[in-house]
Scaffold this active site. Structure first.
Site, PDB file in Angstrom:
ATOM      1  N   TYR A   1       3.431   2.356  -8.211  1.00  0.00           N
ATOM      2  CA  TYR A   1       3.107   0.951  -7.924  1.00  0.00           C
ATOM      3  C   TYR A   1       2.910   0.162  -9.209  1.00  0.00           C
ATOM      4  CZ  TYR A   1       2.462   2.116  -3.014  1.00  0.00           C
ATOM      5  OH  TYR A   1       2.678   2.514  -1.736  1.00  0.00           O
TER       6      TYR A   1
ATOM      7  N   CYS B   1       3.493   4.132   4.432  1.00  0.00           N
ATOM      8  CA  CYS B   1       2.482   4.156   3.365  1.00  0.00           C
ATOM      9  C   CYS B   1       2.105   5.578   2.926  1.00  0.00           C
ATOM     10  CB  CYS B   1       1.245   3.421   3.884  1.00  0.00           C
ATOM     11  SG  CYS B   1      -0.209   3.639   2.852  1.00  0.00           S
TER      12      CYS B   1
HETATM   13  N1  GSH Z   1      -7.064   3.275  -1.774  1.00  0.00           N
HETATM   14  C1  GSH Z   1      -6.426   3.089  -0.518  1.00  0.00           C
HETATM   15  C2  GSH Z   1      -5.119   2.355  -0.681  1.00  0.00           C
HETATM   16  C3  GSH Z   1      -4.458   2.007   0.614  1.00  0.00           C
HETATM   17  C4  GSH Z   1      -3.320   0.993   0.430  1.00  0.00           C
HETATM   18  O1  GSH Z   1      -3.218   0.307  -0.597  1.00  0.00           O
HETATM   19  N2  GSH Z   1      -2.440   0.874   1.436  1.00  0.00           N
HETATM   20  C5  GSH Z   1      -1.355  -0.102   1.349  1.00  0.00           C
HETATM   21  C6  GSH Z   1      -0.097   0.397   2.015  1.00  0.00           C
HETATM   22  S1  GSH Z   1       0.783   1.565   1.078  1.00  0.00           S
HETATM   23  C7  GSH Z   1      -1.716  -1.365   2.111  1.00  0.00           C
HETATM   24  O2  GSH Z   1      -2.092  -1.282   3.270  1.00  0.00           O
HETATM   25  N3  GSH Z   1      -1.574  -2.523   1.454  1.00  0.00           N
HETATM   26  C8  GSH Z   1      -1.817  -3.803   2.046  1.00  0.00           C
HETATM   27  C9  GSH Z   1      -2.305  -4.795   1.026  1.00  0.00           C
HETATM   28  O3  GSH Z   1      -2.604  -4.394  -0.109  1.00  0.00           O
HETATM   29  O4  GSH Z   1      -2.381  -5.966   1.372  1.00  0.00           O
HETATM   30  C10 GSH Z   1      -6.246   4.455   0.128  1.00  0.00           C
HETATM   31  O5  GSH Z   1      -5.874   5.404  -0.564  1.00  0.00           O
HETATM   32  O6  GSH Z   1      -6.483   4.562   1.323  1.00  0.00           O
END
Ligand code: GSH
Length: 331
Positions: free
Chosen positions: A188, A56
Protein backbone atom coordinates in the site's frame (compact mmCIF):
# COMPACT_ATOMS: atom_id res chain seq x y z
CA UNK A 1 -13.63 6.34 -0.31
CA UNK A 2 -14.35 8.51 2.70
CA UNK A 3 -14.59 8.47 6.45
CA UNK A 4 -16.81 9.32 9.39
CA UNK A 5 -16.24 12.55 11.29
CA UNK A 6 -18.32 12.79 14.43
CA UNK A 7 -20.97 10.50 12.94
CA UNK A 8 -21.09 12.33 9.57
CA UNK A 9 -19.84 10.81 6.33
CA UNK A 10 -17.21 12.85 4.49
CA UNK A 11 -15.74 11.92 1.13
CA UNK A 12 -12.02 12.35 1.21
CA UNK A 13 -9.12 10.35 -0.11
CA UNK A 14 -6.21 9.25 2.11
CA UNK A 15 -4.15 12.24 3.22
CA UNK A 16 -0.44 11.56 2.58
CA UNK A 17 2.27 13.00 4.84
CA UNK A 18 4.24 16.03 3.49
CA UNK A 19 6.71 13.67 1.80
CA UNK A 20 3.97 11.83 -0.07
CA UNK A 21 3.91 8.78 2.18
CA UNK A 22 0.72 6.79 2.76
CA UNK A 23 -0.30 6.90 6.43
CA UNK A 24 -2.58 4.13 7.69
CA UNK A 25 -4.82 5.06 10.60
CA UNK A 26 -5.25 2.94 13.73
CA UNK A 27 -8.33 0.75 14.11
CA UNK A 28 -10.76 2.29 16.62
CA UNK A 29 -12.60 -0.64 18.24
CA UNK A 30 -10.28 -2.76 20.34
CA UNK A 31 -12.30 -4.85 22.79
CA UNK A 32 -11.71 -8.59 23.18
CA UNK A 33 -13.84 -11.69 23.31
CA UNK A 34 -12.42 -13.62 26.27
CA UNK A 35 -12.82 -17.34 26.81
CA UNK A 36 -12.12 -17.01 30.51
CA UNK A 37 -15.27 -14.96 30.97
CA UNK A 38 -13.50 -11.78 32.09
CA UNK A 39 -15.14 -8.75 30.55
CA UNK A 40 -18.45 -8.59 28.80
CA UNK A 41 -17.73 -10.42 25.54
CA UNK A 42 -17.74 -14.17 26.01
CA UNK A 43 -17.54 -16.67 23.16
CA UNK A 44 -20.79 -18.29 22.09
CA UNK A 45 -22.12 -20.12 19.06
CA UNK A 46 -23.97 -17.65 16.80
CA UNK A 47 -23.35 -14.55 18.91
CA UNK A 48 -20.73 -12.79 16.77
CA UNK A 49 -20.93 -11.66 13.18
CA UNK A 50 -18.01 -10.95 10.87
CA UNK A 51 -18.02 -8.27 8.17
CA UNK A 52 -15.50 -8.75 5.39
CA UNK A 53 -14.54 -7.85 1.83
CA UNK A 54 -13.22 -10.73 -0.26
CA UNK A 55 -10.85 -8.19 -1.78
CA UNK A 56 -9.19 -7.18 1.45
CA UNK A 57 -6.02 -8.90 2.72
CA UNK A 58 -6.75 -7.89 6.33
CA UNK A 59 -10.26 -9.32 6.25
CA UNK A 60 -8.94 -12.39 4.43
CA UNK A 61 -6.77 -13.21 7.45
CA UNK A 62 -9.85 -13.53 9.63
CA UNK A 63 -11.69 -15.68 7.07
CA UNK A 64 -8.75 -18.07 6.90
CA UNK A 65 -8.50 -18.38 10.67
CA UNK A 66 -12.27 -18.92 10.87
CA UNK A 67 -11.97 -21.74 8.30
CA UNK A 68 -8.93 -23.40 9.89
CA UNK A 69 -10.39 -23.34 13.40
CA UNK A 70 -13.74 -24.69 12.24
CA UNK A 71 -15.73 -21.63 13.25
CA UNK A 72 -17.89 -21.34 10.13
CA UNK A 73 -20.97 -22.73 11.89
CA UNK A 74 -20.55 -20.33 14.85
CA UNK A 75 -19.67 -16.99 13.21
CA UNK A 76 -21.76 -15.90 10.26
CA UNK A 77 -20.34 -13.52 7.66
CA UNK A 78 -21.60 -10.57 5.60
CA UNK A 79 -19.59 -9.66 2.51
CA UNK A 80 -19.47 -6.18 0.97
CA UNK A 81 -19.41 -5.64 -2.80
CA UNK A 82 -15.91 -5.20 -4.26
CA UNK A 83 -16.27 -1.62 -5.47
CA UNK A 84 -15.48 0.97 -2.83
CA UNK A 85 -16.56 4.39 -4.10
CA UNK A 86 -17.30 7.74 -2.50
CA UNK A 87 -19.74 6.19 -0.09
CA UNK A 88 -17.29 3.54 1.11
CA UNK A 89 -18.03 -0.19 1.34
CA UNK A 90 -21.58 -1.09 0.31
CA UNK A 91 -23.69 -4.24 0.53
CA UNK A 92 -25.14 -5.43 -2.77
CA UNK A 93 -26.31 -9.03 -2.96
CA UNK A 94 -26.74 -8.70 -6.72
CA UNK A 95 -22.98 -8.89 -7.08
CA UNK A 96 -21.84 -12.49 -7.12
CA UNK A 97 -20.04 -13.40 -3.92
CA UNK A 98 -21.39 -10.39 -1.99
CA UNK A 99 -24.29 -10.44 0.49
CA UNK A 100 -26.71 -8.13 2.23
CA UNK A 101 -25.86 -7.00 5.75
CA UNK A 102 -27.23 -10.11 7.42
CA UNK A 103 -26.96 -8.78 10.94
CA UNK A 104 -28.34 -5.24 10.64
CA UNK A 105 -29.80 -4.95 7.15
CA UNK A 106 -28.16 -1.59 6.35
CA UNK A 107 -26.91 -0.50 2.94
CA UNK A 108 -23.40 0.62 3.84
CA UNK A 109 -20.72 -0.67 6.14
CA UNK A 110 -20.67 2.73 7.84
CA UNK A 111 -24.18 1.93 9.13
CA UNK A 112 -22.58 -0.82 11.23
CA UNK A 113 -20.08 1.65 12.66
CA UNK A 114 -22.85 4.16 13.36
CA UNK A 115 -24.96 1.48 15.04
CA UNK A 116 -22.04 0.89 17.40
CA UNK A 117 -21.38 4.60 17.93
CA UNK A 118 -23.60 7.30 16.38
CA UNK A 119 -20.79 9.85 16.81
CA UNK A 120 -18.09 7.58 15.42
CA UNK A 121 -15.05 9.15 13.74
CA UNK A 122 -12.51 7.39 11.56
CA UNK A 123 -12.16 5.16 8.54
CA UNK A 124 -14.80 2.55 7.92
CA UNK A 125 -12.77 -0.57 7.35
CA UNK A 126 -13.16 -4.34 7.12
CA UNK A 127 -12.85 -6.69 8.94
CA UNK A 128 -15.37 -5.90 11.69
CA UNK A 129 -16.35 -8.27 14.47
CA UNK A 130 -19.90 -7.42 15.57
CA UNK A 131 -21.62 -8.59 18.75
CA UNK A 132 -25.29 -9.33 18.00
CA UNK A 133 -26.08 -9.44 21.72
CA UNK A 134 -24.77 -6.05 22.83
CA UNK A 135 -25.23 -4.64 19.31
CA UNK A 136 -21.79 -3.15 19.11
CA UNK A 137 -18.47 -3.59 17.37
CA UNK A 138 -16.07 -5.68 19.41
CA UNK A 139 -13.00 -5.13 17.28
CA UNK A 140 -11.95 -3.95 13.80
CA UNK A 141 -8.25 -4.87 13.83
CA UNK A 142 -7.50 -8.07 11.91
CA UNK A 143 -4.48 -9.09 13.95
CA UNK A 144 -6.57 -9.09 17.11
CA UNK A 145 -9.62 -10.77 15.55
CA UNK A 146 -7.35 -13.55 14.27
CA UNK A 147 -5.90 -14.03 17.75
CA UNK A 148 -9.39 -14.13 19.29
CA UNK A 149 -10.52 -16.80 16.82
CA UNK A 150 -7.32 -18.72 17.53
CA UNK A 151 -7.36 -18.60 21.33
CA UNK A 152 -10.68 -17.44 22.72
CA UNK A 153 -13.24 -19.57 20.86
CA UNK A 154 -11.92 -22.93 22.04
CA UNK A 155 -15.27 -24.14 23.39
CA UNK A 156 -17.00 -23.27 20.12
CA UNK A 157 -14.38 -24.11 17.46
CA UNK A 158 -14.57 -27.53 15.82
CA UNK A 159 -10.81 -27.88 15.40
CA UNK A 160 -8.35 -27.97 18.24
CA UNK A 161 -5.35 -26.23 16.73
CA UNK A 162 -3.22 -23.42 18.13
CA UNK A 163 -1.54 -21.18 15.56
CA UNK A 164 0.34 -19.12 18.16
CA UNK A 165 1.34 -21.77 20.72
CA UNK A 166 3.11 -20.62 23.92
CA UNK A 167 6.56 -21.83 22.85
CA UNK A 168 6.37 -19.84 19.61
CA UNK A 169 4.30 -16.86 20.76
CA UNK A 170 7.13 -14.32 21.00
CA UNK A 171 8.56 -15.39 17.68
CA UNK A 172 5.14 -15.17 16.02
CA UNK A 173 4.68 -11.60 17.37
CA UNK A 174 8.15 -10.61 16.22
CA UNK A 175 7.54 -11.99 12.73
CA UNK A 176 4.10 -10.37 12.44
CA UNK A 177 5.76 -7.03 13.24
CA UNK A 178 8.67 -7.80 10.91
CA UNK A 179 6.51 -8.41 7.82
CA UNK A 180 3.88 -5.75 8.58
CA UNK A 181 5.60 -2.52 7.56
CA UNK A 182 7.66 -3.61 4.55
CA UNK A 183 5.31 -6.29 3.13
CA UNK A 184 1.67 -6.20 4.34
CA UNK A 185 1.51 -2.43 4.54
CA UNK A 186 4.45 -1.98 2.15
CA UNK A 187 2.43 -2.78 -0.98
CA UNK A 188 0.00 0.00 0.00
CA UNK A 189 2.85 2.37 0.80
CA UNK A 190 4.23 1.77 -2.69
CA UNK A 191 0.81 1.99 -4.37
CA UNK A 192 -0.51 5.05 -2.54
CA UNK A 193 2.75 7.05 -2.53
CA UNK A 194 2.25 10.49 -4.08
CA UNK A 195 5.93 11.37 -4.46
CA UNK A 196 8.73 9.43 -6.15
CA UNK A 197 10.87 9.34 -3.01
CA UNK A 198 8.06 7.81 -0.94
CA UNK A 199 7.44 5.17 -3.59
CA UNK A 200 11.16 4.36 -3.93
CA UNK A 201 11.50 3.98 -0.18
CA UNK A 202 8.49 1.66 0.09
CA UNK A 203 9.22 -0.49 -2.94
CA UNK A 204 12.87 -0.94 -2.01
CA UNK A 205 12.00 -2.06 1.53
CA UNK A 206 9.28 -4.35 0.14
CA UNK A 207 11.60 -6.28 -2.16
CA UNK A 208 14.38 -6.43 0.43
CA UNK A 209 11.92 -8.03 2.84
CA UNK A 210 10.59 -10.41 0.18
CA UNK A 211 14.15 -11.45 -0.71
CA UNK A 212 14.83 -12.09 2.97
CA UNK A 213 11.68 -14.16 3.46
CA UNK A 214 12.43 -16.09 0.26
CA UNK A 215 15.77 -17.08 1.81
CA UNK A 216 14.14 -18.08 5.09
CA UNK A 217 11.50 -20.20 3.37
CA UNK A 218 14.23 -21.96 1.43
CA UNK A 219 15.59 -23.30 4.72
CA UNK A 220 12.43 -23.96 6.69
CA UNK A 221 8.88 -24.80 5.81
CA UNK A 222 7.20 -22.01 7.80
CA UNK A 223 8.16 -18.50 8.90
CA UNK A 224 8.42 -19.48 12.59
CA UNK A 225 10.23 -22.74 11.77
CA UNK A 226 8.79 -26.26 11.78
CA UNK A 227 5.10 -25.53 11.95
CA UNK A 228 2.53 -23.19 10.49
CA UNK A 229 1.47 -20.23 12.66
CA UNK A 230 -0.64 -17.08 12.37
CA UNK A 231 2.17 -15.16 10.68
CA UNK A 232 2.09 -17.55 7.71
CA UNK A 233 -1.54 -16.58 7.16
CA UNK A 234 -0.54 -12.90 7.37
CA UNK A 235 2.12 -13.36 4.69
CA UNK A 236 -0.17 -15.49 2.52
CA UNK A 237 -2.97 -12.91 2.17
CA UNK A 238 -0.52 -10.35 0.78
CA UNK A 239 1.30 -12.81 -1.50
CA UNK A 240 -1.88 -14.29 -3.03
CA UNK A 241 -2.84 -10.79 -4.26
CA UNK A 242 0.62 -9.81 -5.40
CA UNK A 243 0.87 -11.00 -9.00
CA UNK A 244 -2.78 -10.22 -9.69
CA UNK A 245 -2.94 -6.66 -8.43
CA UNK A 246 0.01 -5.30 -6.42
CA UNK A 247 2.51 -6.01 -9.18
CA UNK A 248 0.65 -3.85 -11.72
CA UNK A 249 -1.78 -1.59 -9.87
CA UNK A 250 0.55 -0.72 -6.95
CA UNK A 251 3.70 -0.73 -9.15
CA UNK A 252 5.38 -3.47 -7.11
CA UNK A 253 6.96 -4.81 -10.25
CA UNK A 254 10.59 -5.58 -9.63
CA UNK A 255 9.59 -9.24 -9.45
CA UNK A 256 6.47 -11.38 -9.25
CA UNK A 257 5.82 -13.97 -6.56
CA UNK A 258 6.03 -16.73 -9.19
CA UNK A 259 9.67 -15.63 -9.66
CA UNK A 260 10.41 -16.61 -6.06
CA UNK A 261 10.34 -20.44 -5.92
CA UNK A 262 10.07 -20.67 -2.13
CA UNK A 263 7.42 -17.98 -1.69
CA UNK A 264 5.44 -19.44 -4.54
CA UNK A 265 5.57 -22.99 -3.10
CA UNK A 266 4.58 -21.60 0.30
CA UNK A 267 1.56 -19.82 -1.21
CA UNK A 268 0.48 -23.06 -2.93
CA UNK A 269 0.78 -25.15 0.23
CA UNK A 270 -1.59 -22.83 2.10
CA UNK A 271 -3.93 -22.35 -0.86
CA UNK A 272 -4.31 -26.13 -1.16
CA UNK A 273 -5.47 -26.62 2.45
CA UNK A 274 -9.12 -27.62 2.84
CA UNK A 275 -11.42 -24.58 2.90
CA UNK A 276 -8.83 -22.01 1.81
CA UNK A 277 -9.42 -21.79 -1.96
CA UNK A 278 -13.01 -20.72 -1.35
CA UNK A 279 -11.77 -17.76 0.73
CA UNK A 280 -9.80 -16.52 -2.30
CA UNK A 281 -12.14 -14.57 -4.57
CA UNK A 282 -9.93 -13.39 -7.41
CA UNK A 283 -12.77 -11.65 -9.19
CA UNK A 284 -13.48 -9.43 -6.17
CA UNK A 285 -9.76 -8.84 -5.62
CA UNK A 286 -9.15 -7.64 -9.18
CA UNK A 287 -12.30 -5.53 -9.40
CA UNK A 288 -11.82 -3.88 -6.03
CA UNK A 289 -8.29 -2.65 -6.53
CA UNK A 290 -8.42 -1.63 -10.18
CA UNK A 291 -11.86 0.00 -9.94
CA UNK A 292 -11.82 1.66 -6.52
CA UNK A 293 -8.62 3.69 -6.60
CA UNK A 294 -9.44 6.38 -9.08
CA UNK A 295 -6.33 8.42 -8.31
CA UNK A 296 -4.17 5.47 -9.38
CA UNK A 297 -6.31 4.11 -12.22
CA UNK A 298 -8.71 6.87 -13.39
CA UNK A 299 -10.38 4.84 -16.15
CA UNK A 300 -10.95 1.90 -13.79
CA UNK A 301 -9.79 -0.64 -16.37
CA UNK A 302 -9.34 -4.03 -14.73
CA UNK A 303 -6.03 -5.56 -15.83
CA UNK A 304 -6.24 -9.13 -17.06
CA UNK A 305 -3.58 -10.53 -14.72
CA UNK A 306 -1.58 -13.74 -15.12
CA UNK A 307 -3.00 -17.25 -15.02
CA UNK A 308 -1.70 -18.76 -11.81
CA UNK A 309 -1.48 -22.52 -11.39
CA UNK A 310 -2.22 -22.60 -7.68
CA UNK A 311 -3.07 -26.30 -7.74
CA UNK A 312 0.36 -27.41 -8.97
CA UNK A 313 2.28 -29.60 -6.49
CA UNK A 314 3.92 -27.32 -3.91
CA UNK A 315 6.93 -29.51 -3.16
CA UNK A 316 7.34 -28.12 0.37
CA UNK A 317 7.74 -31.64 1.86
CA UNK A 318 11.41 -31.54 0.93
CA UNK A 319 12.03 -29.03 3.73
CA UNK A 320 10.79 -31.37 6.47
CA UNK A 321 8.78 -29.59 9.15
CA UNK A 322 5.14 -30.24 9.75
CA UNK A 323 2.65 -30.39 6.90
CA UNK A 324 -0.16 -27.94 7.70
CA UNK A 325 -2.72 -30.41 6.37
CA UNK A 326 -1.59 -33.02 8.89
CA UNK A 327 -1.30 -30.54 11.77
CA UNK A 328 -4.70 -28.93 11.30
CA UNK A 329 -6.83 -31.53 9.60
CA UNK A 330 -5.09 -34.70 10.79
CA UNK A 331 -4.83 -35.93 7.19
N1 GSH B 1 -5.57 -2.35 10.50
C1 GSH B 1 -6.74 -2.81 9.85
C2 GSH B 1 -6.77 -2.37 8.41
C3 GSH B 1 -8.04 -2.71 7.70
C4 GSH B 1 -8.17 -1.97 6.36
O1 GSH B 1 -7.49 -0.97 6.09
N2 GSH B 1 -9.07 -2.45 5.48
C5 GSH B 1 -9.28 -1.77 4.21
C6 GSH B 1 -9.60 -2.74 3.10
S1 GSH B 1 -8.22 -3.61 2.50
C7 GSH B 1 -10.50 -0.86 4.28
O2 GSH B 1 -11.56 -1.31 4.68
N3 GSH B 1 -10.33 0.40 3.87
C8 GSH B 1 -11.39 1.36 3.82
C9 GSH B 1 -10.88 2.76 4.06
O3 GSH B 1 -9.70 2.91 4.44
O4 GSH B 1 -11.65 3.68 3.88
C10 GSH B 1 -6.79 -4.33 9.99
O5 GSH B 1 -5.76 -4.98 9.83
O6 GSH B 1 -7.87 -4.84 10.26
Amino acid sequence: MGQLVDGKWTTQWYEPDPDGRFVRSEAGFRSWVRAAGEGSFSPADGRYHLYVAWACPWAHRTMIMRALKGLEHAIDVSVVAPFMGDQGWRFNAEVEGATVDKALGGEYLRDVYLAADPRCSGRVTVPVLWDTQQRTIVNNESREIVRMFDHEFGGVARRDVDLAPPALRDEVERLIDFIYEPINNGVYRAGFATKQGAYDEAVTALFEALDHVEGLLGQQRWLAGERMTEVDIFLFTTLIRFDLVYHTHFKCNRKRIVDYPNLWGFVREIYQLPGIAKTCNFDHIRKHYYQSHETINPHRIVAIGPQLDLDAAHGRERLGGVAARAMIFGE
